[in-house]
Structures are given as C-alpha cells and as structure tokens.
Motif scaffolding. Structure first.
Motif, PDB file in Angstrom:
ATOM      1  N   SER A 191       0.852  -1.179   0.000  1.00 16.68           N
ATOM      2  CA  SER A 191       0.000   0.000   0.000  1.00 16.68           C
ATOM      3  C   SER A 191       0.893   1.236   0.000  1.00 16.68           C
ATOM      4  O   SER A 191       2.119   1.132   0.017  1.00 16.68           O
ATOM      5  CB  SER A 191      -0.931  -0.012   1.216  1.00 16.68           C
ATOM      6  OG  SER A 191      -0.198   0.086   2.423  1.00 16.68           O
ATOM      7  N   HIS A 192       0.251   2.392  -0.010  1.00 20.00           N
ATOM      8  CA  HIS A 192       0.966   3.673  -0.046  1.00 20.00           C
ATOM      9  C   HIS A 192       0.377   4.556   1.044  1.00 20.00           C
ATOM     10  O   HIS A 192      -0.846   4.654   1.174  1.00 20.00           O
ATOM     11  CB  HIS A 192       0.748   4.318  -1.423  1.00 20.00           C
ATOM     12  CG  HIS A 192       1.476   5.599  -1.612  1.00 20.00           C
ATOM     13  ND1 HIS A 192       0.901   6.818  -1.347  1.00 20.00           N
ATOM     14  CD2 HIS A 192       2.728   5.861  -2.057  1.00 20.00           C
ATOM     15  CE1 HIS A 192       1.764   7.772  -1.620  1.00 20.00           C
ATOM     16  NE2 HIS A 192       2.883   7.216  -2.056  1.00 20.00           N
ATOM     17  N   CYS A 193       1.244   5.169   1.835  1.00 19.31           N
ATOM     18  CA  CYS A 193       0.789   6.068   2.893  1.00 19.31           C
ATOM     19  C   CYS A 193       1.491   7.412   2.717  1.00 19.31           C
ATOM     20  O   CYS A 193       2.717   7.473   2.676  1.00 19.31           O
ATOM     21  CB  CYS A 193       1.085   5.479   4.269  1.00 19.31           C
ATOM     22  SG  CYS A 193       0.358   6.444   5.602  1.00 19.31           S
ATOM     23  N   LEU A 194       0.692   8.470   2.621  1.00 19.80           N
ATOM     24  CA  LEU A 194       1.217   9.817   2.408  1.00 19.80           C
ATOM     25  C   LEU A 194       0.811  10.711   3.573  1.00 19.80           C
ATOM     26  O   LEU A 194      -0.372  10.776   3.931  1.00 19.80           O
ATOM     27  CB  LEU A 194       0.664  10.401   1.105  1.00 19.80           C
ATOM     28  CG  LEU A 194       1.016  11.851   0.793  1.00 19.80           C
ATOM     29  CD1 LEU A 194       2.522  12.024   0.605  1.00 19.80           C
ATOM     30  CD2 LEU A 194       0.253  12.317  -0.444  1.00 19.80           C
ATOM     31  N   PHE A 195       1.793  11.387   4.168  1.00 13.23           N
ATOM     32  CA  PHE A 195       1.567  12.389   5.212  1.00 13.23           C
ATOM     33  C   PHE A 195       1.839  13.751   4.578  1.00 13.23           C
ATOM     34  O   PHE A 195       2.937  13.971   4.054  1.00 13.23           O
ATOM     35  CB  PHE A 195       2.545  12.204   6.383  1.00 13.23           C
ATOM     36  CG  PHE A 195       2.416  10.896   7.099  1.00 13.23           C
ATOM     37  CD1 PHE A 195       1.727  10.815   8.306  1.00 13.23           C
ATOM     38  CD2 PHE A 195       3.003   9.738   6.586  1.00 13.23           C
ATOM     39  CE1 PHE A 195       1.634   9.610   8.987  1.00 13.23           C
ATOM     40  CE2 PHE A 195       2.905   8.526   7.262  1.00 13.23           C
ATOM     41  CZ  PHE A 195       2.212   8.469   8.463  1.00 13.23           C
ATOM     42  N   GLU A 196       0.859  14.647   4.639  1.00 14.01           N
ATOM     43  CA  GLU A 196       1.028  15.997   4.118  1.00 14.01           C
ATOM     44  C   GLU A 196       0.810  16.989   5.250  1.00 14.01           C
ATOM     45  O   GLU A 196      -0.195  16.912   5.959  1.00 14.01           O
ATOM     46  CB  GLU A 196       0.045  16.271   2.993  1.00 14.01           C
ATOM     47  CG  GLU A 196       0.276  15.370   1.783  1.00 14.01           C
ATOM     48  CD  GLU A 196      -0.801  15.534   0.743  1.00 14.01           C
ATOM     49  OE1 GLU A 196      -0.509  16.155  -0.303  1.00 14.01           O
ATOM     50  OE2 GLU A 196      -1.929  15.063   0.979  1.00 14.01           O
ATOM     51  N   VAL A 197       1.758  17.908   5.409  1.00 10.83           N
ATOM     52  CA  VAL A 197       1.736  18.902   6.485  1.00 10.83           C
ATOM     53  C   VAL A 197       1.616  20.284   5.838  1.00 10.83           C
ATOM     54  O   VAL A 197       2.457  20.655   5.021  1.00 10.83           O
ATOM     55  CB  VAL A 197       3.026  18.807   7.329  1.00 10.83           C
ATOM     56  CG1 VAL A 197       3.062  19.886   8.399  1.00 10.83           C
ATOM     57  CG2 VAL A 197       3.178  17.414   7.937  1.00 10.83           C
ATOM     58  N   GLU A 198       0.559  21.028   6.213  1.00 12.22           N
ATOM     59  CA  GLU A 198       0.335  22.355   5.647  1.00 12.22           C
ATOM     60  C   GLU A 198       0.085  23.363   6.760  1.00 12.22           C
ATOM     61  O   GLU A 198      -0.785  23.141   7.597  1.00 12.22           O
ATOM     62  CB  GLU A 198      -0.897  22.351   4.742  1.00 12.22           C
ATOM     63  CG  GLU A 198      -0.852  21.380   3.590  1.00 12.22           C
ATOM     64  CD  GLU A 198      -2.195  21.314   2.889  1.00 12.22           C
ATOM     65  OE1 GLU A 198      -2.666  22.356   2.402  1.00 12.22           O
ATOM     66  OE2 GLU A 198      -2.782  20.212   2.854  1.00 12.22           O
ATOM     67  N   PRO A 199       0.827  24.493   6.766  1.00 10.26           N
ATOM     68  CA  PRO A 199       0.566  25.514   7.773  1.00 10.26           C
ATOM     69  C   PRO A 199      -0.837  26.104   7.597  1.00 10.26           C
ATOM     70  O   PRO A 199      -1.290  26.291   6.474  1.00 10.26           O
ATOM     71  CB  PRO A 199       1.628  26.576   7.506  1.00 10.26           C
ATOM     72  CG  PRO A 199       2.388  26.165   6.312  1.00 10.26           C
ATOM     73  CD  PRO A 199       1.881  24.848   5.838  1.00 10.26           C
ATOM     74  N   GLN A 200      -1.503  26.363   8.714  1.00 13.58           N
ATOM     75  CA  GLN A 200      -2.848  26.948   8.716  1.00 13.58           C
ATOM     76  C   GLN A 200      -2.927  27.965   9.845  1.00 13.58           C
ATOM     77  O   GLN A 200      -3.510  27.685  10.894  1.00 13.58           O
ATOM     78  CB  GLN A 200      -3.911  25.857   8.921  1.00 13.58           C
ATOM     79  CG  GLN A 200      -3.937  24.796   7.868  1.00 13.58           C
ATOM     80  CD  GLN A 200      -4.594  25.264   6.584  1.00 13.58           C
ATOM     81  OE1 GLN A 200      -5.680  25.820   6.595  1.00 13.58           O
ATOM     82  NE2 GLN A 200      -3.920  25.049   5.479  1.00 13.58           N
TER      83      GLN A 200
END
Length: 154
Positions: A90-99
């Motif tokens: 499988s594929h696991c993606l972590f995305e971090v975005e300032p808010q």
C-alpha cells in the motif's frame, strides 16, 4: 484499476517543524503510536519498519518521499496478519500544511485493491493513533496509553 483509500485530516496547534519532528523522531514516535517504534534512517529509497513493543515486526516498507517539513510518503505492507500481508503493498502519504497558528495534517493510505481488508484495518487504527499525536503535541500527554501487542493487532 480499483483502489481502496482512507483519508484522515486533523488540525494541530503546532508549527510544521514541530509536527514534522513528531512524525519522524524515532525516539518520540512510540509515545503517540502506543509503544510501536519505527526503525529507519528516513532516506528516500531506504527501508523502514514498525516494531511492536515485544519486538515483533508490524509493518515494513520503503521511504518514497521525504520532504521536510511537508511530505512523507511510504510504501507499506502489513507483516503480522497473513490476510493483510497477502494484499501486498500500500501507499501512505503524510502531508503537512501551515494553517495560521495550526497545522493541517492529512494522512492518505491507499492500496490498488477494491474492498481492501488492510484499508479497513487502518481506518480503525489511524484515528486513535493520530488523535494521540494531536493530544500529545498540544497537551504534553497522550490520550490513549500504550496498548499490549494483542490489543494493537485487533
């Protein structure tokens, strides 16, 4: 090709750098992952694995992307449940975005298989694990204490 996907989004009062450190500090991860530790050097193309407190390997894979402090992608395979291991990678993606004063964390876990048992399993696990991460970062305490290996497998 059919695909199964689980997406979890949460907002954490932290800087992108603080969240990134929590996601990738192999000494810090067991605090929020209920005792499960990560073994990796976070090198693209390098291996990684999750290890239960009793030493058994939970999951293995490869670091596909490592872009501090915004993207981490992992190739991922379950190792302790034969029915999930059989489904493959499988594929696991972590995305971090300032808010503003917070950070948006999006975790997308997918597999090229319709009606995946693995995605059903991670849909049950990610919410508690990521809630623990959020609570630990924001309060200094975990929400859910370390589980036994048997409970982690459920």
């Amino acid at each position: 090709m059919a695909e199964s996907t689980f997406v979890y989004v949460t907002y954490i009062r932290a800087t992108p750098e603080a969240l990134w450190n929590a996601l990738t500090d192999t000494d810090f991860i067991p605090q929020w992952w209920m005792g499960v530790r990560t073994e990796t050097d976070w090198t693209v193309g390098g291996s990684w694995k999750l290890v239960f407190p009793d030493g058994r390997v939970a999951d293995t894979g490869e670091v596909l992307e490592f872009e501090p402090p915004r993207r981490l992608a992992l190739k991922w395979r379950n190792e302790f449940r034969p029915d999930l291991k059989e489904e493959g990678w499988s594929h696991c993606l972590f995305e971090v975005e300032p808010q503003g004063e917070a950070v948006k964390l999006t975790v997308t876990h997918s597999i090229p298989r319709e009606h995946s048992k693995l995605i059903e399993a991670v849909a049950g696990g990610w919410p508690s694990i990521l809630s623990n991460l959020k609570t630990l970062i924001e309060t200094g305490r975990v929400l859910i204490p370390q589980r036994t290996a048997e409970a982690a497998e459920a």
